[in-house]
Design a protein around this motif. Sequence first.
Motif, PDB file in Angstrom:
ATOM      1  N   ARG A  30     -27.333 -37.883  14.799  1.00 27.87           N
ATOM      2  CA  ARG A  30     -28.667 -37.414  14.411  1.00 27.87           C
ATOM      3  C   ARG A  30     -29.461 -36.818  15.561  1.00 27.87           C
ATOM      4  NH1 ARG A  30     -27.520 -42.109  11.618  1.00 27.87           N
ATOM      5  NH2 ARG A  30     -27.230 -41.817   9.393  1.00 27.87           N
ATOM      6  N   ASP A  31     -30.509 -37.470  16.043  1.00 23.35           N
ATOM      7  CA  ASP A  31     -31.355 -36.821  17.036  1.00 23.35           C
ATOM      8  C   ASP A  31     -30.673 -36.715  18.402  1.00 23.35           C
ATOM      9  OD1 ASP A  31     -33.604 -39.593  17.921  1.00 23.35           O
ATOM     10  OD2 ASP A  31     -31.457 -39.533  17.472  1.00 23.35           O
ATOM     11  N   ARG A  32     -29.547 -37.358  18.562  1.00 25.30           N
ATOM     12  CA  ARG A  32     -28.755 -37.166  19.778  1.00 25.30           C
ATOM     13  C   ARG A  32     -27.762 -36.019  19.647  1.00 25.30           C
ATOM     14  NH1 ARG A  32     -26.895 -40.222  23.709  1.00 25.30           N
ATOM     15  NH2 ARG A  32     -24.771 -40.104  22.832  1.00 25.30           N
ATOM     16  N   ALA A  33     -27.661 -35.441  18.479  1.00 24.85           N
ATOM     17  CA  ALA A  33     -26.649 -34.415  18.196  1.00 24.85           C
ATOM     18  C   ALA A  33     -27.072 -33.046  18.723  1.00 24.85           C
ATOM     19  CB  ALA A  33     -26.371 -34.350  16.713  1.00 24.85           C
ATOM     20  N   ILE A  34     -27.382 -32.990  20.014  1.00 25.60           N
ATOM     21  CA  ILE A  34     -27.806 -31.744  20.637  1.00 25.60           C
ATOM     22  C   ILE A  34     -26.873 -31.416  21.789  1.00 25.60           C
ATOM     23  CG2 ILE A  34     -30.227 -32.072  20.001  1.00 25.60           C
ATOM     24  CD1 ILE A  34     -30.723 -32.980  22.911  1.00 25.60           C
ATOM     25  N   CYS A  35     -26.883 -30.167  22.181  1.00 21.43           N
ATOM     26  CA  CYS A  35     -26.111 -29.732  23.337  1.00 21.43           C
ATOM     27  C   CYS A  35     -26.998 -29.882  24.572  1.00 21.43           C
ATOM     28  CB  CYS A  35     -25.657 -28.285  23.172  1.00 21.43           C
ATOM     29  SG  CYS A  35     -24.564 -28.040  21.752  1.00 21.43           S
ATOM     30  N   THR A  36     -26.643 -30.778  25.459  1.00 25.15           N
ATOM     31  CA  THR A  36     -27.466 -31.034  26.626  1.00 25.15           C
ATOM     32  C   THR A  36     -27.445 -29.856  27.590  1.00 25.15           C
ATOM     33  OG1 THR A  36     -25.610 -32.125  27.712  1.00 25.15           O
ATOM     34  CG2 THR A  36     -27.125 -33.515  26.467  1.00 25.15           C
ATOM     35  N   VAL A  37     -28.474 -29.750  28.393  1.00 22.35           N
ATOM     36  CA  VAL A  37     -28.565 -28.660  29.361  1.00 22.35           C
ATOM     37  C   VAL A  37     -27.438 -28.777  30.386  1.00 22.35           C
ATOM     38  CG1 VAL A  37     -29.977 -27.653  31.187  1.00 22.35           C
ATOM     39  CG2 VAL A  37     -31.040 -28.401  29.029  1.00 22.35           C
ATOM     40  N   ASP A  38     -27.192 -29.995  30.827  1.00 23.22           N
ATOM     41  CA  ASP A  38     -26.134 -30.252  31.797  1.00 23.22           C
ATOM     42  C   ASP A  38     -25.013 -30.999  31.090  1.00 23.22           C
ATOM     43  OD1 ASP A  38     -26.042 -31.826  35.109  1.00 23.22           O
ATOM     44  OD2 ASP A  38     -24.464 -31.066  33.816  1.00 23.22           O
ATOM     45  N   PRO A  39     -23.865 -30.356  30.877  1.00 24.63           N
ATOM     46  CA  PRO A  39     -22.802 -31.024  30.117  1.00 24.63           C
ATOM     47  C   PRO A  39     -22.247 -32.265  30.811  1.00 24.63           C
ATOM     48  CG  PRO A  39     -21.965 -29.020  31.116  1.00 24.63           C
ATOM     49  CD  PRO A  39     -23.447 -29.014  31.320  1.00 24.63           C
ATOM     50  N   THR A  40     -22.434 -32.361  32.112  1.00 25.01           N
ATOM     51  CA  THR A  40     -21.915 -33.531  32.823  1.00 25.01           C
ATOM     52  C   THR A  40     -22.769 -34.768  32.590  1.00 25.01           C
ATOM     53  OG1 THR A  40     -23.157 -33.117  34.863  1.00 25.01           O
ATOM     54  CG2 THR A  40     -21.020 -32.033  34.637  1.00 25.01           C
ATOM     55  N   LYS A  41     -23.927 -34.586  31.967  1.00 21.87           N
ATOM     56  CA  LYS A  41     -24.825 -35.711  31.708  1.00 21.87           C
ATOM     57  C   LYS A  41     -25.029 -35.906  30.215  1.00 21.87           C
ATOM     58  CE  LYS A  41     -27.202 -34.969  36.087  1.00 21.87           C
ATOM     59  NZ  LYS A  41     -28.481 -34.650  36.775  1.00 21.87           N
ATOM     60  N   GLY A  42     -23.968 -35.694  29.471  1.00 20.19           N
ATOM     61  CA  GLY A  42     -24.099 -35.712  28.026  1.00 20.19           C
ATOM     62  C   GLY A  42     -24.099 -37.074  27.385  1.00 20.19           C
ATOM     63  N   ASP A  43     -23.642 -38.103  28.107  1.00 16.56           N
ATOM     64  CA  ASP A  43     -23.584 -39.443  27.516  1.00 16.56           C
ATOM     65  C   ASP A  43     -22.893 -39.393  26.157  1.00 16.56           C
ATOM     66  OD1 ASP A  43     -25.986 -41.925  26.347  1.00 16.56           O
ATOM     67  OD2 ASP A  43     -23.966 -42.153  27.145  1.00 16.56           O
ATOM     68  N   TYR A  44     -21.666 -38.966  26.162  1.00 16.73           N
ATOM     69  CA  TYR A  44     -20.916 -38.708  24.941  1.00 16.73           C
ATOM     70  C   TYR A  44     -20.405 -39.988  24.294  1.00 16.73           C
ATOM     71  CZ  TYR A  44     -21.168 -34.035  26.849  1.00 16.73           C
ATOM     72  OH  TYR A  44     -21.634 -32.865  27.357  1.00 16.73           O
ATOM     73  N   ASN A  45     -20.273 -39.922  22.976  1.00 18.36           N
ATOM     74  CA  ASN A  45     -19.823 -41.084  22.227  1.00 18.36           C
ATOM     75  C   ASN A  45     -18.307 -41.202  22.171  1.00 18.36           C
ATOM     76  OD1 ASN A  45     -22.440 -39.907  20.932  1.00 18.36           O
ATOM     77  ND2 ASN A  45     -22.455 -42.049  20.367  1.00 18.36           N
ATOM     78  N   VAL A  46     -17.653 -40.085  21.921  1.00 15.22           N
ATOM     79  CA  VAL A  46     -16.214 -40.097  21.679  1.00 15.22           C
ATOM     80  C   VAL A  46     -15.553 -38.927  22.399  1.00 15.22           C
ATOM     81  CG1 VAL A  46     -14.405 -39.935  19.916  1.00 15.22           C
ATOM     82  CG2 VAL A  46     -16.508 -41.182  19.419  1.00 15.22           C
ATOM     83  N   TRP A  47     -14.419 -39.184  22.987  1.00 19.48           N
ATOM     84  CA  TRP A  47     -13.591 -38.141  23.619  1.00 19.48           C
ATOM     85  C   TRP A  47     -12.261 -38.057  22.896  1.00 19.48           C
ATOM     86  CZ3 TRP A  47     -14.484 -35.228  28.206  1.00 19.48           C
ATOM     87  CH2 TRP A  47     -15.718 -35.471  28.815  1.00 19.48           C
ATOM     88  N   GLY A  48     -11.761 -36.836  22.744  1.00 18.31           N
ATOM     89  CA  GLY A  48     -10.420 -36.671  22.226  1.00 18.31           C
ATOM     90  C   GLY A  48      -9.389 -36.949  23.295  1.00 18.31           C
ATOM     91  N   GLN A  49      -8.125 -36.927  22.904  1.00 16.96           N
ATOM     92  CA  GLN A  49      -7.050 -37.243  23.847  1.00 16.96           C
ATOM     93  C   GLN A  49      -6.623 -36.037  24.670  1.00 16.96           C
ATOM     94  OE1 GLN A  49      -6.496 -36.388  20.780  1.00 16.96           O
ATOM     95  NE2 GLN A  49      -4.775 -34.969  20.912  1.00 16.96           N
ATOM     96  N   GLY A  50      -7.056 -34.857  24.252  1.00 19.74           N
ATOM     97  CA  GLY A  50      -6.762 -33.642  24.994  1.00 19.74           C
ATOM     98  C   GLY A  50      -5.548 -32.898  24.481  1.00 19.74           C
ATOM     99  N   THR A  51      -5.552 -31.602  24.724  1.00 19.56           N
ATOM    100  CA  THR A  51      -4.401 -30.764  24.413  1.00 19.56           C
ATOM    101  C   THR A  51      -4.183 -29.817  25.596  1.00 19.56           C
ATOM    102  OG1 THR A  51      -3.404 -29.289  22.750  1.00 19.56           O
ATOM    103  CG2 THR A  51      -5.760 -28.999  23.176  1.00 19.56           C
ATOM    104  N   GLN A  52      -2.935 -29.648  25.976  1.00 14.12           N
ATOM    105  CA  GLN A  52      -2.621 -28.882  27.184  1.00 14.12           C
ATOM    106  C   GLN A  52      -2.507 -27.399  26.865  1.00 14.12           C
ATOM    107  OE1 GLN A  52      -2.357 -29.906  30.392  1.00 14.12           O
ATOM    108  NE2 GLN A  52      -1.949 -27.793  31.039  1.00 14.12           N
TER     109      GLN A  52
END
Length: 132
Positions: free
Chosen positions: A105-127
């Motif tokens: 909800r109100d956290r669902a924004i794109c932060t100005v600095d992506p390194t300070k996003g305080d993210y909830n979930v990360w994917g496992q990645g794809t190469q």
Amino acid sequence: QWQLVESGGGLVQPGGSLTLSCAASGFTVNTVYYYAISWFRQAPGKEREGLLCIDNVGVDTAYADSVKGRFTISRDVAKDTVYLHMINLKPEDTAAYYCVARGPRDRAICTVDPTKGDYNVWGQGTQVTVSS
């Protein structure tokens, strides 16, 4: 516990294109309406780099100058999937690519600095490997 699953990575020649997908698993409602989704990448020996973000109303934000004009982000609400479209790929784009979620909800924004996003979930990645 829900999670994000990336797909679409692989080996591509310089100048080629790829589209990566990021889909939510285990979430009972459309993730894209509750979370902002960002794409990051990390190459061996390099810092993690924020690339692009799309918020819960579909507005996108670009972070990395290195991919402007070549990478774009989009979403398919019906499929609850976010995409990273990459064209004119270069060897320096070789990295593991991750999607991450920030919300709800109100956290669902794109932060100005992506390194300070305080993210909830990360994917496992794809190469992604760009090589001739």
